[in-house]
Design a protein around this motif. Structure first.
Motif, PDB file in Angstrom:
ATOM      1  N   UNK A 145      27.234 -20.661  12.142  1.00  0.00           N
ATOM      2  CA  UNK A 145      27.439 -21.949  11.484  1.00  0.00           C
ATOM      3  C   UNK A 145      26.206 -22.347  10.676  1.00  0.00           C
ATOM      4  N   UNK A 146      26.460 -22.946   9.521  1.00  0.00           N
ATOM      5  CA  UNK A 146      25.398 -23.489   8.689  1.00  0.00           C
ATOM      6  C   UNK A 146      25.518 -25.006   8.677  1.00  0.00           C
ATOM      7  N   UNK A 147      24.399 -25.697   8.902  1.00  0.00           N
ATOM      8  CA  UNK A 147      24.349 -27.154   8.733  1.00  0.00           C
ATOM      9  C   UNK A 147      23.329 -27.452   7.639  1.00  0.00           C
ATOM     10  N   UNK A 199      11.921 -24.093  -6.462  1.00  0.00           N
ATOM     11  CA  UNK A 199      11.343 -23.377  -5.329  1.00  0.00           C
ATOM     12  C   UNK A 199      12.419 -23.147  -4.272  1.00  0.00           C
ATOM     13  N   UNK A 200      12.150 -22.207  -3.387  1.00  0.00           N
ATOM     14  CA  UNK A 200      13.009 -21.998  -2.217  1.00  0.00           C
ATOM     15  C   UNK A 200      12.185 -21.304  -1.149  1.00  0.00           C
ATOM     16  N   UNK A 201      12.675 -21.357   0.069  1.00  0.00           N
ATOM     17  CA  UNK A 201      11.981 -20.697   1.175  1.00  0.00           C
ATOM     18  C   UNK A 201      12.948 -20.576   2.343  1.00  0.00           C
ATOM     19  N   UNK A 202      12.631 -19.673   3.270  1.00  0.00           N
ATOM     20  CA  UNK A 202      13.390 -19.548   4.513  1.00  0.00           C
ATOM     21  C   UNK A 202      12.462 -19.008   5.586  1.00  0.00           C
ATOM     22  N   UNK A 203      12.778 -19.279   6.818  1.00  0.00           N
ATOM     23  CA  UNK A 203      11.907 -18.899   7.932  1.00  0.00           C
ATOM     24  C   UNK A 203      12.748 -18.835   9.201  1.00  0.00           C
ATOM     25  N   UNK A 233      14.868 -32.888  -6.367  1.00  0.00           N
ATOM     26  CA  UNK A 233      16.207 -32.602  -5.851  1.00  0.00           C
ATOM     27  C   UNK A 233      16.067 -31.463  -4.840  1.00  0.00           C
ATOM     28  N   UNK A 234      16.666 -31.617  -3.680  1.00  0.00           N
ATOM     29  CA  UNK A 234      16.464 -30.609  -2.640  1.00  0.00           C
ATOM     30  C   UNK A 234      17.653 -30.553  -1.693  1.00  0.00           C
ATOM     31  N   UNK A 235      17.855 -29.378  -1.113  1.00  0.00           N
ATOM     32  CA  UNK A 235      18.829 -29.188  -0.037  1.00  0.00           C
ATOM     33  C   UNK A 235      18.132 -28.403   1.065  1.00  0.00           C
ATOM     34  N   UNK A 236      18.349 -28.797   2.305  1.00  0.00           N
ATOM     35  CA  UNK A 236      17.724 -28.133   3.452  1.00  0.00           C
ATOM     36  C   UNK A 236      18.797 -27.843   4.492  1.00  0.00           C
ATOM     37  N   UNK A 237      18.538 -26.858   5.344  1.00  0.00           N
ATOM     38  CA  UNK A 237      19.524 -26.576   6.374  1.00  0.00           C
ATOM     39  C   UNK A 237      19.102 -25.477   7.315  1.00  0.00           C
ATOM     40  N   UNK A 238      20.019 -25.178   8.256  1.00  0.00           N
ATOM     41  CA  UNK A 238      19.789 -24.136   9.261  1.00  0.00           C
ATOM     42  C   UNK A 238      21.036 -23.271   9.375  1.00  0.00           C
ATOM     43  N   UNK A 283      16.122 -22.960   6.040  1.00  0.00           N
ATOM     44  CA  UNK A 283      16.047 -22.655   4.614  1.00  0.00           C
ATOM     45  C   UNK A 283      16.007 -23.954   3.817  1.00  0.00           C
ATOM     46  N   UNK A 284      15.469 -23.885   2.604  1.00  0.00           N
ATOM     47  CA  UNK A 284      15.543 -25.022   1.687  1.00  0.00           C
ATOM     48  C   UNK A 284      15.426 -24.516   0.255  1.00  0.00           C
TER      49      UNK A 284
END
Length: 568
Positions: free
Chosen positions: A309-311, A229-233, A297-302, A242-243
């Motif tokens: 910049x992405x964190x 799955x993935x999503x962004x907002x 397993x997941x990755x999340x960020x902004x 995003x994740x």
């Protein structure tokens, strides 16, 4: 005179009467199986009728189980109910009948070496004589029908064997047909449930966002339902969350956890917690509610537009890739285990990167594990090589080409990719946006409109013909396969130009077509609707299925780079 005796008499009238009685019994047995799919109920009625017809004290039907290890009594009639009794397939007279596939007639059961007497001991029933016939369908023995003790202390005779064999044949056929019917109904039910689950999953994926929105993603499922799955907002201050995730395991359990994990990560992400805390909170929630040994397993960020910049934080996914035309490639390994395994003593570190002119790629291991024709994994190096070969393309085209390249391989797992990159420099123009009926008669008008667009874009006549034929193929498949030639459905076609790329967005409103079942195949003849997806795969630079914004129907996206030839 019994019905059975009448059948064997030499007098024409009595023989006809017996034959009619037997035919009537066969018809009744067959009709019972036609009228209901409840095998056990019909077998109970059949056993009772056969017992009465054959003048036996008791009758039963044993069917072999799925593991071919035991014979289970599915129906019995007589003074003792032995329904659900189980015996080994090589045990007793019944087992011998099953193993040999031959009728058995035993005058004195007590003297037979294979007779099992414990049922008589437990119930008080006394078995004197036995008549057994195998139930055979397509040369395969599926069970045994057994009769015990001829009435009036008589013995079973050879002619009884003939009658029971005659009755066993349609009985075996009816049982097999009923099983096939039940299996078919069950498959249809499961397919419907999987389709609904798939539609729910697809509805959770975000729709396409026009430039300059900085996140582009795509998902390719390996099976009927996906664990990826993935999503962004977008948040109030312009920050984009995003994740991306991958649930362990397969099937419906993994799909349901995928829905839960996706909703949970979106809910937590709206609080704009630092990525490490975001994952920690999600991990706690997932651990508190057992997931049957599954993990995520997941990755999340902004992405912060003001600072470019992405964190992010990564728990168990493949390394995050940064690629820029003017700099070296960077990768970051996941430094935390997947979510849902351990609730305490876990920290999720945070990484940060200024994008400048580059893009950040997050992916699941379906891409790295995709196998070529030599069964070689793509690996991270292969993904990087693909990205490097297309790094001059726009973000959407890159994602589309990566998915297309992955689709050409053998998938062992779902493949999902996210790209975070500035798209402020992109210009997008809508060249065509029409809706038409799913009717072959509409194709002529559409060809004319598309041809004008291609000609104005600079494609020569040969290129125009190929692109139009590929579009023809896609629309024809919608009419034939999605709408099944009903001609009352609608189709939408939008053509957009993004810098030097034409994008074709073809959307229908039919029940969802499961995208991983649609594969390129060898071209055998050049007729619309018969060439399959292979022609599209050959003509277009990339193609993929995406999620319509309303989550319903099918959306096929095809992209073609505008390369003007030197001459026609």
């Amino acid at each position: 005179m019994s019905e059975k005796q009448a059948f064997f008499t030499t007098e024409d009238g009595q023989q006809s009467a017996g034959t009619l009685q037997q035919l009537s019994l066969l018809a009744d047995l067959s009709q019972d199986f036609v009228n209901t799919m409840n095998i056990d109920e019909v077998l109970r009625r059949a056993v009772k009728r056969i017992r009465n017809y054959m003048n036996a004290e008791a009758a039963s039907v044993f069917l072999v189980d799925k593991d071919q290890q035991n014979l289970v009594c599915r129906a019995s009639s007589g003074p003792v109910d032995i329904t659900d009794m189980s015996i080994k397939i090589d045990s007793g007279i019944i087992g011998r009948t099953f193993m040999e596939g031959k009728c058995q007639i035993i005058e004195d059961a007590q003297k037979d070496k294979d007779f099992v007497c414990h049922v008589d001991t437990l119930t008080g029933f006394k078995t004197r004589s036995v008549l057994c016939s195998p139930l055979i369908n397509n040369d395969q023995t599926i069970g045994v029908i057994q009769l015990l003790n001829h009435q009036d202390n008589a013995l079973f005779e050879t002619r009884d064997v003939d009658i029971l064999r005659l009755l066993a044949t349609p009985l075996a056929l009816a049982i097999a047909n009923a099983r096939y019917t039940l299996e078919f109904v069950e498959q249809k039910r499961l397919k419907k449930e999987l389709t609904l689950a798939r539609r729910l999953q697809r509805s959770l994926l975000p729709g396409r966002q026009d430039p300059p929105f900085p996140v582009v993603g795509s998902n390719l499922s390996a099976n009927e339902v996906s664990g990826d799955f993935y999503d962004f907002f977008e948040l109030n201050d312009g920050t984009v969350g995003f994740f991306i995730g991958d649930v362990s395991g397969k099937g419906v359990d993994a799909a349901m956890l995928m829905v839960r994990a996706s909703s949970l990560l979106r809910w937590i992400g709206k609080d704009q917690l630092p990525p490490g805390q975001w994952l920690a909170k999600a991990n706690k929630e997932l651990c508190e509610k057992a997931s049957r040994g599954l993990f995520v397993c997941a990755a999340v960020g902004y992405y912060h537009p003001k600072t470019d910049t992405v964190t992010w934080s990564n728990a168990g996914l493949p390394p995050v890739i940064y690629m820029c035309p003017d700099c070296d490639i960077d990768t970051w390994q996941a430094d935390a285990p997947p979510l849902g395994i351990k609730a305490s003593s876990l920290s999720f570190n945070q990484q940060s990167k200024k994008l400048n002119k580059g893009g950040l790629y997050l992916l699941t291991d379906g891409l790295t594990d995709a196998r070529d024709e030599h069964n070689q994994r793509m690996e991270l190096a292969g993904v990087i090589e693909h990205i490097r070969a297309i790094e001059t393309e726009s973000p959407e085209v890159r994602i589309g080409k990566l998915i297309t390249a992955t689709r050409r391989n053998r998938l062992n797992d779902d493949a999902t990719i996210l790209l975070i990159e500035k798209r402020n420099h992109l210009t997008e123009h809508i060249l065509l946006n029409i809706r038409f009926m799913a009717d072959p008669c509409e194709l002529k008008t559409i060809r004319t409109q598309v041809n004008d667009i291609l000609k104005n874009a600079g494609f020569n006549s040969s290129q125009q013909q190929k692109i139009i034929l590929a579009l023809d193929e896609a629309i024809t498949n919608i009419i034939r396969h999605a709408y099944k030639n009903t001609e009352d459905g609608e189709v939408e076609l939008a053509i957009l130009r993004q810098n030097n790329t034409l994008s074709f967005y073809l959307r229908d409103f039919a029940p969802e077509v499961y995208d991983s079942t649609i594969k390129p195949r060898d071209l055998s003849q050049l007729k619309p609707g018969q060439m399959g997806i292979n022609f599209i795969d050959t003509v277009m630079d990339s193609w993929e299925f995406a999620t319509p914004k309303d989550g319903y129907g099918n959306l096929l996206i095809m992209k073609k780079e505008i390369v003007k030839p030197a001459s026609d």
